[in-house]
Scaffold this motif. Sequence first.
Motif, PDB file in Angstrom:
ATOM      1  N   GLY A  68     -11.397   7.176  13.619  1.00 59.84           N
ATOM      2  CA  GLY A  68     -12.451   6.932  12.637  1.00 59.84           C
ATOM      3  C   GLY A  68     -11.921   6.453  11.309  1.00 59.84           C
ATOM      4  O   GLY A  68     -12.524   5.586  10.661  1.00 59.84           O
ATOM      5  N   ASN A  69     -10.799   6.984  10.852  1.00 55.70           N
ATOM      6  CA  ASN A  69     -10.208   6.501   9.603  1.00 55.70           C
ATOM      7  C   ASN A  69      -9.741   5.059   9.737  1.00 55.70           C
ATOM      8  O   ASN A  69      -9.826   4.273   8.776  1.00 55.70           O
ATOM      9  CB  ASN A  69      -9.045   7.407   9.188  1.00 55.70           C
ATOM     10  N   GLU A  70      -9.253   4.701  10.913  1.00 51.24           N
ATOM     11  CA  GLU A  70      -8.891   3.300  11.150  1.00 51.24           C
ATOM     12  C   GLU A  70     -10.117   2.409  11.035  1.00 51.24           C
ATOM     13  O   GLU A  70     -10.060   1.320  10.438  1.00 51.24           O
ATOM     14  CB  GLU A  70      -8.248   3.155  12.532  1.00 51.24           C
ATOM     15  N   GLY A  85     -13.107   3.361   0.973  1.00 47.04           N
ATOM     16  CA  GLY A  85     -13.149   4.361   2.022  1.00 47.04           C
ATOM     17  C   GLY A  85     -12.916   5.772   1.530  1.00 47.04           C
ATOM     18  O   GLY A  85     -12.186   5.993   0.558  1.00 47.04           O
ATOM     19  N   TYR A  86     -13.550   6.718   2.223  1.00 39.94           N
ATOM     20  CA  TYR A  86     -13.158   8.123   2.155  1.00 39.94           C
ATOM     21  C   TYR A  86     -12.247   8.394   3.346  1.00 39.94           C
ATOM     22  O   TYR A  86     -12.599   8.087   4.497  1.00 39.94           O
ATOM     23  CB  TYR A  86     -14.366   9.045   2.260  1.00 39.94           C
ATOM     24  N   LEU A  87     -11.104   8.973   3.098  1.00 39.65           N
ATOM     25  CA  LEU A  87     -10.213   9.415   4.150  1.00 39.65           C
ATOM     26  C   LEU A  87     -10.713  10.755   4.680  1.00 39.65           C
ATOM     27  O   LEU A  87     -10.697  11.759   3.967  1.00 39.65           O
ATOM     28  CB  LEU A  87      -8.790   9.556   3.606  1.00 39.65           C
ATOM     29  N   PRO A  95      -4.135  17.226   9.649  1.00 40.39           N
ATOM     30  CA  PRO A  95      -4.382  16.849   8.255  1.00 40.39           C
ATOM     31  C   PRO A  95      -3.162  16.244   7.567  1.00 40.39           C
ATOM     32  O   PRO A  95      -3.289  15.253   6.842  1.00 40.39           O
ATOM     33  CB  PRO A  95      -4.795  18.170   7.597  1.00 40.39           C
ATOM     34  N   VAL A  96      -1.995  16.834   7.775  1.00 40.15           N
ATOM     35  CA  VAL A  96      -0.787  16.320   7.120  1.00 40.15           C
ATOM     36  C   VAL A  96      -0.491  14.897   7.590  1.00 40.15           C
ATOM     37  O   VAL A  96      -0.147  14.019   6.789  1.00 40.15           O
ATOM     38  CB  VAL A  96       0.414  17.253   7.389  1.00 40.15           C
ATOM     39  N   ARG A 101      -0.351   9.142   6.619  1.00 39.17           N
ATOM     40  CA  ARG A 101      -0.603   7.785   7.103  1.00 39.17           C
ATOM     41  C   ARG A 101      -1.387   6.954   6.101  1.00 39.17           C
ATOM     42  O   ARG A 101      -1.109   5.763   5.904  1.00 39.17           O
ATOM     43  CB  ARG A 101      -1.368   7.861   8.424  1.00 39.17           C
ATOM     44  N   TRP A 102      -2.389   7.557   5.477  1.00 36.15           N
ATOM     45  CA  TRP A 102      -3.335   6.797   4.672  1.00 36.15           C
ATOM     46  C   TRP A 102      -3.296   7.098   3.175  1.00 36.15           C
ATOM     47  O   TRP A 102      -3.956   6.414   2.394  1.00 36.15           O
ATOM     48  CB  TRP A 102      -4.760   7.064   5.155  1.00 36.15           C
TER      49      TRP A 102
END
Length: 268
Positions: A68-70, A85-87, A95-96, A101-102
């Motif tokens: 979904g973040n992608e 975007g909201y991460l 979470p880590v 990643r983002w």
Amino acid sequence: MSIETAVWSRRPQTGVRIVDAHAHAGPYSLFFIPEAGPEAMVRVMDRCGVAHAVLSSHLAIQLDATEGNERTAEIVRGAPDRFTGYLTVNPWQDPVGELGRWGDDPCFGGIKLHPDLHDYPLTGRRYAPVWEFAQRTGCPVLTHSYDGSPYNDLGQVEEVAARHPGATILAGHAGATPLGFDLAIEAAQRQPGLILEVCGSFNSGPDIVRMVSEVGAGRVVYGSDFPFIDLRMSLGRVIFSGLAEEDRAAVLGGTMTRLLQWRSGLER
């Protein structure tokens, strides 16, 4: 030209840059949402004079934060002038790793938490990396809040804000119910890092005016939950609320624009 005239005539040249602080995109597994893609969303935003929206994909907040973040990043890359975007951080889905990643990616201007969908309390230790990141960077965190929830009621929102006074926390829906609005206002009065975001099905123009009068226009932001909830209804509640012009400009976009400036070089 007044902002009311400009919006309904599709001419957003009012000097007020409207920023939607709470939006989503894409399909949702529990029910059908029509025209939930970014192209359709931009058409509605253009009709309403909304310059920008901060969003998370429905996939990210519910089933799969990683994929979904992608998808959120893809939407932002396709229209960086219209979306940030909201991460989404799911406490059960690394979470880590997602922050690593983002966290440095300019597609993302905030973090999104949804404890109700993730069945995990906002006060839980699995969110510790989020609060560390938020305090270190100034990245705002939007969390779902709902009066009476076992995962993100206003008591838990206030507890987290008190534990992490250096974090900027947006209480999504500002508690969501009339009693929740009262509790959200009281929590924000006690916790200076707490911002009230006003989307939802139960609030009204007078509720928004009361939030502004009791915590200040710099602590209240417009959001719609679009396309989950109709943007036009959410926007109209603010535009026709009777707020003073300066306060209305802050709620509609001035405050959120300021909150998005935490990332050096981020321009929206």
